[in-house]
Design a protein around this motif. Structure first.
Motif, short mmCIF file in Angstrom:
data_model
loop_
_atom_site.label_atom_id
_atom_site.label_comp_id
_atom_site.label_asym_id
_atom_site.label_seq_id
_atom_site.Cartn_x
_atom_site.Cartn_y
_atom_site.Cartn_z
N LEU A 174 0.96 -0.93 0.01
CA LEU A 174 -0.03 -0.09 0.09
C LEU A 174 0.83 1.31 -0.08
CD1 LEU A 174 -2.89 -0.84 2.48
CD2 LEU A 174 -2.75 -1.48 0.17
N VAL A 175 0.45 2.00 -0.81
CA VAL A 175 1.19 3.50 -0.93
C VAL A 175 0.25 4.55 -0.29
CG1 VAL A 175 2.38 5.14 -2.39
CG2 VAL A 175 2.35 2.67 -2.84
N ASP A 176 0.89 5.56 0.35
CA ASP A 176 0.18 6.54 1.24
C ASP A 176 -1.18 5.96 1.88
OD1 ASP A 176 -0.04 9.15 1.66
OD2 ASP A 176 -1.65 9.62 0.17
N HIS A 177 -1.00 4.99 2.35
CA HIS A 177 -2.14 4.37 3.12
C HIS A 177 -1.57 3.21 3.92
CE1 HIS A 177 -5.98 2.15 3.45
NE2 HIS A 177 -6.54 3.24 3.14
N SER A 178 -1.89 3.16 5.26
CA SER A 178 -1.07 2.44 6.19
C SER A 178 -2.11 1.13 6.07
CB SER A 178 -0.87 2.83 7.39
OG SER A 178 -2.10 3.44 8.18
N ALA A 179 -1.42 0.01 6.35
CA ALA A 179 -2.03 -1.59 6.30
C ALA A 179 -1.78 -1.83 7.67
CB ALA A 179 -1.18 -2.12 5.41
N SER A 180 -2.41 -3.28 7.94
CA SER A 180 -2.47 -3.66 9.44
C SER A 180 -2.05 -4.95 9.51
CB SER A 180 -3.98 -3.71 9.77
OG SER A 180 -4.58 -4.36 8.76
N GLY A 181 -0.59 -5.03 9.29
CA GLY A 181 0.04 -6.33 9.83
C GLY A 181 0.12 -7.48 8.63
N ASP A 182 -0.72 -7.70 7.97
CA ASP A 182 -0.65 -8.61 6.78
C ASP A 182 -0.11 -8.09 5.44
OD1 ASP A 182 -2.97 -7.38 6.53
OD2 ASP A 182 -4.00 -9.09 5.93
N LEU A 183 0.27 -6.98 5.34
CA LEU A 183 0.37 -6.25 4.03
C LEU A 183 1.55 -5.35 4.40
CD1 LEU A 183 -1.32 -7.24 1.89
CD2 LEU A 183 -2.55 -4.99 2.05
N CYS A 184 2.60 -5.08 3.40
CA CYS A 184 3.50 -3.82 3.63
C CYS A 184 2.72 -2.64 3.33
CB CYS A 184 4.68 -4.05 2.74
SG CYS A 184 5.98 -5.27 3.08
N SER A 185 3.06 -1.59 3.88
CA SER A 185 2.56 -0.31 3.51
C SER A 185 3.51 0.80 3.67
CB SER A 185 1.28 0.00 4.21
OG SER A 185 1.72 0.05 5.59
N VAL A 186 3.60 1.92 3.02
CA VAL A 186 4.36 2.98 3.11
C VAL A 186 3.54 4.32 3.07
CG1 VAL A 186 6.34 4.27 2.07
CG2 VAL A 186 6.31 1.83 1.95
N ALA A 187 3.53 5.03 4.09
CA ALA A 187 2.80 6.30 4.24
C ALA A 187 3.34 7.37 4.98
CB ALA A 187 1.63 5.79 4.96
N VAL A 188 2.88 8.61 5.01
CA VAL A 188 3.52 9.61 5.61
C VAL A 188 2.42 9.81 6.97
CG1 VAL A 188 4.24 11.87 5.37
CG2 VAL A 188 4.48 10.42 3.66
N ASP A 189 3.04 10.28 7.93
CA ASP A 189 2.47 10.49 9.06
C ASP A 189 1.57 11.81 9.08
OD1 ASP A 189 1.24 10.92 11.66
OD2 ASP A 189 2.92 10.00 12.78
N ASP A 190 0.37 11.83 8.78
CA ASP A 190 -0.59 12.94 8.46
C ASP A 190 -0.97 13.74 9.80
OD1 ASP A 190 -0.83 13.79 5.90
OD2 ASP A 190 -1.63 11.83 5.60
N VAL A 191 -1.10 12.82 10.86
CA VAL A 191 -1.16 13.44 12.16
C VAL A 191 -0.11 14.29 12.90
CG1 VAL A 191 -1.72 12.64 14.63
CG2 VAL A 191 -2.77 11.50 12.83
N ALA A 192 1.23 13.53 12.69
CA ALA A 192 2.48 14.23 12.89
C ALA A 192 2.56 15.49 12.09
CB ALA A 192 3.73 13.57 12.62
N GLY A 193 2.22 15.59 10.90
CA GLY A 193 2.18 16.58 9.86
C GLY A 193 1.26 18.01 10.55
N GLY A 194 0.10 17.57 10.94
CA GLY A 194 -0.80 18.48 11.68
C GLY A 194 -0.09 19.04 12.74
N ASP A 195 0.27 18.36 13.64
CA ASP A 195 1.06 18.72 14.76
C ASP A 195 2.00 19.84 14.40
OD1 ASP A 195 2.36 18.76 16.98
OD2 ASP A 195 1.69 16.98 17.74
N LEU A 196 2.96 19.28 13.45
CA LEU A 196 4.19 19.92 13.34
C LEU A 196 3.63 21.42 12.74
CD1 LEU A 196 6.97 18.92 13.13
CD2 LEU A 196 6.66 18.39 10.75
N ALA A 197 2.86 21.46 12.09
CA ALA A 197 2.23 22.96 11.42
C ALA A 197 1.69 23.80 12.74
CB ALA A 197 1.27 22.75 10.34
N THR A 198 0.92 23.02 13.31
CA THR A 198 0.16 23.91 14.43
C THR A 198 0.93 24.27 15.55
OG1 THR A 198 -1.86 22.52 13.80
CG2 THR A 198 -1.99 23.63 15.59
N SER A 199 1.84 23.49 16.21
CA SER A 199 2.88 23.79 17.00
C SER A 199 3.69 24.83 16.56
CB SER A 199 3.76 22.48 17.12
OG SER A 199 2.96 21.39 18.02
N HIS A 200 4.11 24.84 15.19
CA HIS A 200 4.98 25.90 14.82
C HIS A 200 4.08 27.37 15.04
CE1 HIS A 200 7.12 28.55 12.13
NE2 HIS A 200 6.13 28.49 11.22
N LEU A 201 2.95 27.35 14.57
CA LEU A 201 2.17 28.56 14.51
C LEU A 201 1.92 28.72 16.09
CD1 LEU A 201 -0.61 27.38 12.03
CD2 LEU A 201 1.26 29.07 11.68
#
Lengths: 332, 332
Positions: free
Chosen positions: A145-172
């Motif tokens: 899976l790409v840009d979508h996280s899987a649950s154990g039985d599959l590989c996946s590669v994603a970007v942490d959008d929660v962390a991104g939201g935190d990063l942006a907001t913390s900066h502000l």
DNA sequence: CTGTTAGCGCTTTCAA
DNA sequence: TTGAAAGCGCTAACAG
């Protein structure tokens, strides 16, 4: 159009077809002299191996499928570039499919890929339902899976959008903002929802109440949506800072605020998401959250090919990349 | 992983393999009752046709190759979308290759596509040398050039860059400009050279001397290049209007001029090229030249498949699209 | 190190 | 309308 196959090459080189096949696939098992004779015959005849025959016989191809939501979107275009680079290094080919966010098209794509006997599939699935993918795997096709996280039985590669939201907001917040807005597309879009979640986490961590941030939801995540969002903001009490769920939105907000005589960042600070190329060229260069898009495609492909090459020893991994804050004038 | 082929389907439906093949390929030749029995067996067994075997036997695949200079570039991404749409409608698949402007990579790509026995290849060739393509054609692979015009023995689909340069420049002249600048990347890039040619044609047609336009050449066609170009302009007598060879360049110029206190379009009018999505969201919405990018991919693919389907009756066409002027505030 | 051989799964005549 | 059978070009096991 004469057909030149392994047999013609063999004849010309004075060897058997099996030896030609060995030169092609396991050159080390062939005596140097024989090999160069065969190679010369190949060159002279302009022989090109018939991939279908090889695939049929060997039971596996040298292709992988890539199914994206929208090839026209720079995000996926960049992912595709990462995929193509790796695949081409390993002497494979990419079959590109566009699902256009339609589950029906996605199913058709998957069928075509299954017919082509691709070794594996890289996919950003349309919905949350991954049962179609499970069926593919049962057929022996690796899936990542790409840009979508899987649950154990599959590989996946994603970007942490929660962390991104935190990063942006913390900066502000670190700039002193206490009244914020989050301009976003529909919250049904996972990326939007996750980035919002991250924004709220940042508030909590800073000891600010959740009501310090106001959601401004618009239907389209483009410049026009940004204009709409800005108009809503201008109609009320302006916040001190605005976090936009993507850069296009942010550019629309920026432009509308400037036209209304609002100074950025002095009156309102602004940050986007994606760090598209144009952000640095905006009227006020835009702060943003950068995602490792090319790497997403690259790593996903490496994972996929590793799984193909060693299905037994392969352990599924769910890789989550961390996004990166890019500060420019709009929030300096 | 059990292998379910046409034989298993045949057995289950109580017919011969040949009949199953007919259901797959020429359903009209099979009695309705038999057909539905076979279709049911296909569904029950989850049968998926082995494309390699079909290709091997039939002598031709259901894939086309697409070789672009840079998948990450929005222009090609959009072309790819057009290609994918048509190909997928016709139940074919696209094999995507990225040459990254390297002749070696292009050759490798072409070899892989030849191995895959693609029906045809859509390509934006790296250089001017199309002999490699000729060899492909000799093998029976149809070829259509994309964003590059061919000379009679090949189909091609391109956009008239000379006309685009003329369009942009004529527009600036019609606003009253008599001293112009052309901000561009290296003139070795065909697109830049052609757009410049068009600009000069516009001057001639307007009765203005060629020296009315000053070339400002920068190494990179992005926002940074634009900044450089603008700095050069600011160092001398400002022209009345600037034509930029692409929008990224124009956005860089725009921003730098605004920062220097130059009013756009009052002091200097500005127009870009490509009409990328962000242009309308710029600090001053940017005039531009729009190219029918999606159609480029779409038409090229239709031409290609037509040639494949009727190699005898096919007449090569060189299609030249006309670009379109989009006027916004930057040159109003 | 090299040759021989038996298919991979499907399509497509040709005959029934 | 359906069935039987002959390969498409290649690989891989095995024998020499």
């Amino acid at each position: 159009m004469v057909t030149v196959g392994i047999k013609e090459v063999a004849q010309r080189a004075g060897v058997s077809p099996g030896t030609v096949s060995n030169v092609l696939n396991r050159p080390e098992r062939v005596a140097a002299a024989t090999r160069s004779r065969v190679e010369q015959a190949i060159r002279e005849l302009g022989f090109v191996r018939n991939g279908s025959a090889a695939t049929l016989r060997a039971g596996q191809s040298r292709t992988v499928g890539l199914v994206v939501l929208d090839v026209g979107n720079p995000f996926f275009a960049e992912v595709a570039r990462g995929v193509e680079d790796v695949v081409s290094d390993r002497d494979h080919a990419v079959i590109l499919c566009n699902s256009g966010e339609s589950p029906e098209k996605e199913s058709r794509n998957l069928r075509v890929l299954a017919e082509q006997r691709v070794r594996g599939v890289l996919i950003t699935p349309v919905g949350e339902d991954t049962s179609r993918l499970q069926r593919l795997r049962d057929r022996g096709v690796a899936v990542v899976l790409v840009d979508h996280s899987a649950s154990g039985d599959l590989c996946s590669v994603a970007v942490d959008d929660v962390a991104g939201g935190d990063l942006a907001t913390s900066h502000l917040i670190s700039r002193g903002a206490e009244r914020l807005a989050f301009a976003t597309g529909p919250l049904a879009i996972r990326q939007c929802a996750d980035r919002r979640k991250g924004a709220r986490r940042a508030l909590r961590n800073a000891g600010l109440p959740v009501r310090s941030i106001e959601d401004v939801v618009v239907p389209e995540m483009n410049a026009h949506g940004g204009r709409l969002a800005a108009e809503k903001l201008l109609a009320g009490d302006l916040p001190e800072a605005v976090f936009c769920a993507n850069d296009l939105l942010a550019l629309g907000v920026l432009r509308t605020l400037l036209q209304a005589g609002v100074r950025v960042p002095d009156d309102v600070a602004l940050i986007g998401y994606d760090d598209i190329e144009f952000s640095s060229a905006a009227a006020v260069p835009l702060s943003s959250i950068r995602q490792p898009t090319y790497r997403l495609g690259k790593i996903a492909t490496e994972l996929l090919l590793d799984e193909c090459d060693d299905p037994g020893g392969h352990a599924h991994q769910q890789i989550m990349f961390q996004p990166e804050l890019v500060v420019r004038e709009s929030s300096r």
